[in-house]
Design a protein around this motif. Structure first.
Motif, PDB file in Angstrom:
ATOM      1  N   PRO A 150      27.783  33.369  26.648  1.00  0.00           N
ATOM      2  CA  PRO A 150      27.216  32.949  27.936  1.00  0.00           C
ATOM      3  C   PRO A 150      27.823  32.991  28.696  1.00  0.00           C
ATOM      4  CG  PRO A 150      26.698  30.830  26.366  1.00  0.00           C
ATOM      5  CD  PRO A 150      27.526  32.391  26.062  1.00  0.00           C
ATOM      6  N   ALA A 151      29.063  33.823  28.857  1.00  0.00           N
ATOM      7  CA  ALA A 151      30.103  34.137  29.887  1.00  0.00           C
ATOM      8  C   ALA A 151      29.928  35.684  30.116  1.00  0.00           C
ATOM      9  CB  ALA A 151      31.511  33.260  29.733  1.00  0.00           C
ATOM     10  N   ALA A 152      30.026  36.131  28.761  1.00  0.00           N
ATOM     11  CA  ALA A 152      29.302  37.960  28.755  1.00  0.00           C
ATOM     12  C   ALA A 152      27.883  37.801  29.282  1.00  0.00           C
ATOM     13  CB  ALA A 152      29.379  37.861  27.478  1.00  0.00           C
ATOM     14  N   GLU A 153      27.230  37.056  29.299  1.00  0.00           N
ATOM     15  CA  GLU A 153      26.053  37.558  29.891  1.00  0.00           C
ATOM     16  C   GLU A 153      25.857  37.136  31.272  1.00  0.00           C
ATOM     17  OE1 GLU A 153      22.784  36.154  27.446  1.00  0.00           O
ATOM     18  OE2 GLU A 153      23.313  37.537  26.230  1.00  0.00           O
ATOM     19  N   ARG A 154      26.707  36.321  31.615  1.00  0.00           N
ATOM     20  CA  ARG A 154      26.582  35.952  33.073  1.00  0.00           C
ATOM     21  C   ARG A 154      28.005  37.194  33.737  1.00  0.00           C
ATOM     22  NH1 ARG A 154      29.097  30.728  31.912  1.00  0.00           N
ATOM     23  NH2 ARG A 154      30.952  30.772  32.611  1.00  0.00           N
ATOM     24  N   SER A 155      28.444  37.048  33.286  1.00  0.00           N
ATOM     25  CA  SER A 155      29.766  38.322  34.379  1.00  0.00           C
ATOM     26  C   SER A 155      28.788  39.592  33.827  1.00  0.00           C
ATOM     27  CB  SER A 155      31.084  37.675  33.456  1.00  0.00           C
ATOM     28  OG  SER A 155      30.922  38.407  32.422  1.00  0.00           O
ATOM     29  N   GLY A 156      28.477  40.155  33.012  1.00  0.00           N
ATOM     30  CA  GLY A 156      28.482  41.580  33.078  1.00  0.00           C
ATOM     31  C   GLY A 156      29.359  42.149  32.054  1.00  0.00           C
TER      32      GLY A 156
ATOM     33  N   ASN B 226      24.859  44.258  16.434  1.00  0.00           N
ATOM     34  CA  ASN B 226      24.126  43.663  18.441  1.00  0.00           C
ATOM     35  C   ASN B 226      24.046  44.203  18.895  1.00  0.00           C
ATOM     36  OD1 ASN B 226      22.606  41.088  16.099  1.00  0.00           O
ATOM     37  ND2 ASN B 226      24.562  40.723  16.071  1.00  0.00           N
ATOM     38  N   VAL B 227      22.686  44.988  19.980  1.00  0.00           N
ATOM     39  CA  VAL B 227      22.870  45.028  21.132  1.00  0.00           C
ATOM     40  C   VAL B 227      22.190  44.092  21.588  1.00  0.00           C
ATOM     41  CG1 VAL B 227      22.629  46.959  22.587  1.00  0.00           C
ATOM     42  CG2 VAL B 227      23.463  47.506  20.348  1.00  0.00           C
ATOM     43  N   SER B 228      22.816  43.661  22.621  1.00  0.00           N
ATOM     44  CA  SER B 228      21.744  42.649  23.591  1.00  0.00           C
ATOM     45  C   SER B 228      21.355  43.121  24.678  1.00  0.00           C
ATOM     46  CB  SER B 228      22.931  41.744  24.610  1.00  0.00           C
ATOM     47  OG  SER B 228      23.111  42.012  25.198  1.00  0.00           O
ATOM     48  N   PHE B 229      20.287  42.369  24.914  1.00  0.00           N
ATOM     49  CA  PHE B 229      19.011  42.795  26.236  1.00  0.00           C
ATOM     50  C   PHE B 229      19.652  43.903  27.455  1.00  0.00           C
ATOM     51  CE2 PHE B 229      16.461  41.397  29.783  1.00  0.00           C
ATOM     52  CZ  PHE B 229      14.932  41.147  29.073  1.00  0.00           C
ATOM     53  N   ALA B 230      20.941  42.544  27.950  1.00  0.00           N
ATOM     54  CA  ALA B 230      21.494  43.600  29.427  1.00  0.00           C
ATOM     55  C   ALA B 230      22.025  44.813  28.935  1.00  0.00           C
ATOM     56  CB  ALA B 230      22.322  42.112  29.434  1.00  0.00           C
ATOM     57  N   THR B 231      22.495  44.751  27.699  1.00  0.00           N
ATOM     58  CA  THR B 231      23.054  45.684  27.196  1.00  0.00           C
ATOM     59  C   THR B 231      22.613  47.303  27.828  1.00  0.00           C
ATOM     60  OG1 THR B 231      24.917  45.033  25.833  1.00  0.00           O
ATOM     61  CG2 THR B 231      24.883  47.293  25.777  1.00  0.00           C
ATOM     62  N   ILE B 232      21.259  47.289  27.005  1.00  0.00           N
ATOM     63  CA  ILE B 232      19.457  48.010  26.569  1.00  0.00           C
ATOM     64  C   ILE B 232      19.217  48.019  28.318  1.00  0.00           C
ATOM     65  CG2 ILE B 232      17.685  48.961  25.693  1.00  0.00           C
ATOM     66  CD1 ILE B 232      18.714  48.371  23.403  1.00  0.00           C
ATOM     67  N   CYS B 233      19.493  47.466  28.839  1.00  0.00           N
ATOM     68  CA  CYS B 233      18.795  47.553  30.402  1.00  0.00           C
ATOM     69  C   CYS B 233      19.516  48.193  30.746  1.00  0.00           C
ATOM     70  CB  CYS B 233      18.285  46.215  30.887  1.00  0.00           C
ATOM     71  SG  CYS B 233      17.118  45.238  30.159  1.00  0.00           S
TER      72      CYS B 233
ATOM     73  N   MET C 212      34.845  47.950  34.691  1.00  0.00           N
ATOM     74  CA  MET C 212      34.002  46.990  34.364  1.00  0.00           C
ATOM     75  C   MET C 212      33.258  46.537  35.245  1.00  0.00           C
ATOM     76  SD  MET C 212      36.641  43.745  32.908  1.00  0.00           S
ATOM     77  CE  MET C 212      37.564  44.326  31.651  1.00  0.00           C
ATOM     78  N   GLN C 213      32.149  46.427  35.236  1.00  0.00           N
ATOM     79  CA  GLN C 213      31.014  45.002  36.265  1.00  0.00           C
ATOM     80  C   GLN C 213      31.234  43.973  35.607  1.00  0.00           C
ATOM     81  OE1 GLN C 213      27.363  47.036  36.384  1.00  0.00           O
ATOM     82  NE2 GLN C 213      27.652  47.974  37.761  1.00  0.00           N
ATOM     83  N   SER C 214      30.376  43.530  36.970  1.00  0.00           N
ATOM     84  CA  SER C 214      30.699  42.232  36.585  1.00  0.00           C
ATOM     85  C   SER C 214      29.427  41.549  37.042  1.00  0.00           C
ATOM     86  CB  SER C 214      31.611  41.390  37.455  1.00  0.00           C
ATOM     87  OG  SER C 214      31.379  40.507  38.446  1.00  0.00           O
ATOM     88  N   THR C 215      29.054  39.909  38.035  1.00  0.00           N
ATOM     89  CA  THR C 215      27.627  40.288  38.185  1.00  0.00           C
ATOM     90  C   THR C 215      28.049  38.814  39.632  1.00  0.00           C
ATOM     91  OG1 THR C 215      27.835  37.875  36.632  1.00  0.00           O
ATOM     92  CG2 THR C 215      26.215  39.620  36.556  1.00  0.00           C
ATOM     93  N   LYS C 216      27.265  39.614  40.116  1.00  0.00           N
ATOM     94  CA  LYS C 216      27.642  37.731  41.568  1.00  0.00           C
ATOM     95  C   LYS C 216      26.405  37.592  41.669  1.00  0.00           C
ATOM     96  CE  LYS C 216      27.557  38.369  47.069  1.00  0.00           C
ATOM     97  NZ  LYS C 216      28.811  37.508  47.198  1.00  0.00           N
TER      98      LYS C 216
ATOM     99  N   ASN D   1      30.068  43.473  42.093  1.00  0.00           N
ATOM    100  CA  ASN D   1      31.336  43.953  41.772  1.00  0.00           C
ATOM    101  C   ASN D   1      31.826  42.902  40.785  1.00  0.00           C
ATOM    102  OD1 ASN D   1      32.056  41.732  43.659  1.00  0.00           O
ATOM    103  ND2 ASN D   1      32.247  43.388  45.106  1.00  0.00           N
ATOM    104  N   ASN D   2      33.228  42.818  41.118  1.00  0.00           N
ATOM    105  CA  ASN D   2      34.546  42.399  40.181  1.00  0.00           C
ATOM    106  C   ASN D   2      34.679  41.257  40.150  1.00  0.00           C
ATOM    107  OD1 ASN D   2      35.041  42.599  37.287  1.00  0.00           O
ATOM    108  ND2 ASN D   2      36.497  44.449  37.723  1.00  0.00           N
ATOM    109  N   ASN D   3      34.388  40.756  41.477  1.00  0.00           N
ATOM    110  CA  ASN D   3      35.533  39.618  42.174  1.00  0.00           C
ATOM    111  C   ASN D   3      35.209  38.326  41.249  1.00  0.00           C
ATOM    112  OD1 ASN D   3      35.900  41.172  43.741  1.00  0.00           O
ATOM    113  ND2 ASN D   3      34.736  40.655  45.369  1.00  0.00           N
ATOM    114  N   ASP D   4      34.179  37.473  41.466  1.00  0.00           N
ATOM    115  CA  ASP D   4      33.614  37.093  40.757  1.00  0.00           C
ATOM    116  C   ASP D   4      34.559  36.064  39.769  1.00  0.00           C
ATOM    117  OD1 ASP D   4      31.829  36.156  42.583  1.00  0.00           O
ATOM    118  OD2 ASP D   4      30.090  37.400  42.346  1.00  0.00           O
ATOM    119  N   ILE D   5      34.533  37.352  38.655  1.00  0.00           N
ATOM    120  CA  ILE D   5      34.906  36.865  36.784  1.00  0.00           C
ATOM    121  C   ILE D   5      35.914  35.674  37.623  1.00  0.00           C
ATOM    122  CG2 ILE D   5      36.793  37.329  35.952  1.00  0.00           C
ATOM    123  CD1 ILE D   5      34.860  39.977  35.372  1.00  0.00           C
ATOM    124  N   GLU D   6      36.745  36.035  38.677  1.00  0.00           N
ATOM    125  CA  GLU D   6      38.193  35.361  38.858  1.00  0.00           C
ATOM    126  C   GLU D   6      37.869  33.865  39.013  1.00  0.00           C
ATOM    127  OE1 GLU D   6      41.235  36.468  39.468  1.00  0.00           O
ATOM    128  OE2 GLU D   6      40.123  37.466  39.099  1.00  0.00           O
TER     129      GLU D   6
END
Ligand code: G
Ligand code: MN
Length: 366
Positions: free
Chosen positions: A181-187, A215-222, A2-6, A120-125
């Motif tokens: 939106p949560a999916a996009e900001r968290s990766g 559907n495959v989103s912008f972030a996924t393709i990139c 799992m990847q997430s975003t900071k 990394n993953n921490n921000d999901i918390e």
């Protein structure tokens, strides 16, 4: 993995606006973005200073969205902003599409605008909605709805578009604007796209006569890893993957043409079809029609909505359809909602229709 975003936090002190609802807060925040000075500090924290907070007055006040974009390191902010489909269920999506998200801090209740970047993953918390989504992914609570895309001659389905839904803990179904939106900001959007793809393939496998789109989103393709994973899943299930269409939005083709082009070539090798979704929703590029190996173009629903009121909407649909025909690309009119719209579109010889008139998204039942 799992990847997430900071997040780089832009402190815009919008917590008071929260009471006006998230939409109101968002637009006020965006207005504030345009009217405030920002400065990017070396540590990556972005501070917005606005007059009400008396932090300090602007010296080089950004005069427009692009100037603002330069300040915050987002090229072409104006284009990106307006390239976002306006019919997006929530305006939160607009922010996430330009690389920002609106987040309410669980502890303080503060609403902040955050810039996304890989980490990394921490921000999901600390992100309640992302946490719920991660849980739903782990507990297999992502389900598919599907909506028919019908042949414009027979009105019979040629395919169904899969739409992800999330079953909440109380058993109710969350709509996309509640978790995308949560999916996009968290990766987590990558996991979500891959999960949707896998569910779609499983459904095709269980019913060989069924063609599906996903559907495959912008972030996924990139994201190279996510892209490779999608290609590898499709290669692994090549026979059923040939009954699948992948929809990407034009935004991808505009901002990362080479990536989109390579992705299209990979899909072609496998036999998976590629569709350009929401065409005309933002800045439209004929390059994507001409040079991407796409099988289909889906004409954005806003033109269909206006087709009987605005001549330019009708002309746009008719021109795109004509060009697509010449290029050997199939056309779909999205969001056909009533007989009048269908009847106006019929003489244009569009290949297929989608929209509430022909069927609303329903739980997939095959
Ligand atoms: O961007 P994309 O075309 O993939 O969006 C699909 C979304 O459009 C789904 O959330 C679906 O519920 C919505 N949708 C599908 N048909 C219609 C329609 O006829 N009218 C409206 N307003 N929305 C629709
Ligand atoms: Mn779509």
């Amino acid at each position: 993995m799992m990847q997430s975003t900071k997040h780089k936090v832009i402190d815009i002190r919008t917590h008071l606006l929260w009471h006006g609802g998230i939409e109101h807060a968002l637009w006020s925040a965006l207005n504030m973005l345009e009217a405030t000075l920002c400065s990017l500090e070396n540590n990556g924290v972005l501070h917005w200073h606005n007059h009400d907070n008396n932090i300090f007055a602007a010296e080089n006040l950004p005069q427009n969205l692009n100037e603002l974009g330069n300040e915050i390191g987002v090229q072409n902010l104006e284009n990106r902003f307006f390239a976002t489909p306006i019919h997006a269920n929530s305006r939160k999506l607009i922010l996430s599409n330009i690389g920002f998200s609106l987040v309410q801090d669980i502890k303080t209740g503060f609403l902040t605008i955050q810039k996304l970047y890989q980490s990394n993953n921490n921000d999901i918390e600390n992100d309640l909605e992302a946490k719920e989504l991660a849980e739903a992914l782990n507990q297999d609570r992502i389900i598919l709805y599907s909506q028919p895309i019908v042949c414009a001659k027979s009105f019979l389905p040629i395919r169904h578009e899969c739409l992800a839904r999330l079953t909440k803990n109380d058993g109710s179904i969350a709509l996309p604007y509640e978790f995308i939106p949560a999916a996009e900001r968290s990766g987590l959007i990558k996991e979500l796209d891959v999960r949707t793809l896998e569910l779609a393939l499983r459904n095709i496998k269980n019913n060989q006569s069924f063609n599906l789109a996903t559907n495959v989103s912008f972030a996924t393709i990139c994201d190279k890893a996510a892209r490779d994973e999608i290609i590898s899943i499709l290669q692994h299930h090549q026979t059923i993957a040939q009954k699948l269409t992948i929809e990407i939005t034009e935004t991808i083709a505009i901002h990362d043409f080479d990536i989109a082009a390579n992705f299209a070539i990979e899909l072609k090798k496998i036999g998976t079809k590629l569709s350009l979704d929401d065409f005309g929703a933002g800045h439209t590029s004929f390059k994507s029609l001409r040079e991407l190996k796409i099988d289909e173009v889906k004409i954005d629903g806003q033109y269909v909505r206006d087709v009987n009121e605005r001549k330019d909407a009708f002309l746009f649909i008719s021109a795109i359809n004509a060009i697509a025909k010449e290029l050997g690309i199939k056309s779909v009119a999205e969001r056909v909602e009533n007989t009048q719209e269908r009847d106006t579109l019929l003489p244009l010889n569009i290949d297929a229709f989608q929209g509430y008139f022909f069927g609303k998204p329903r739980p997939i039942d095959i």
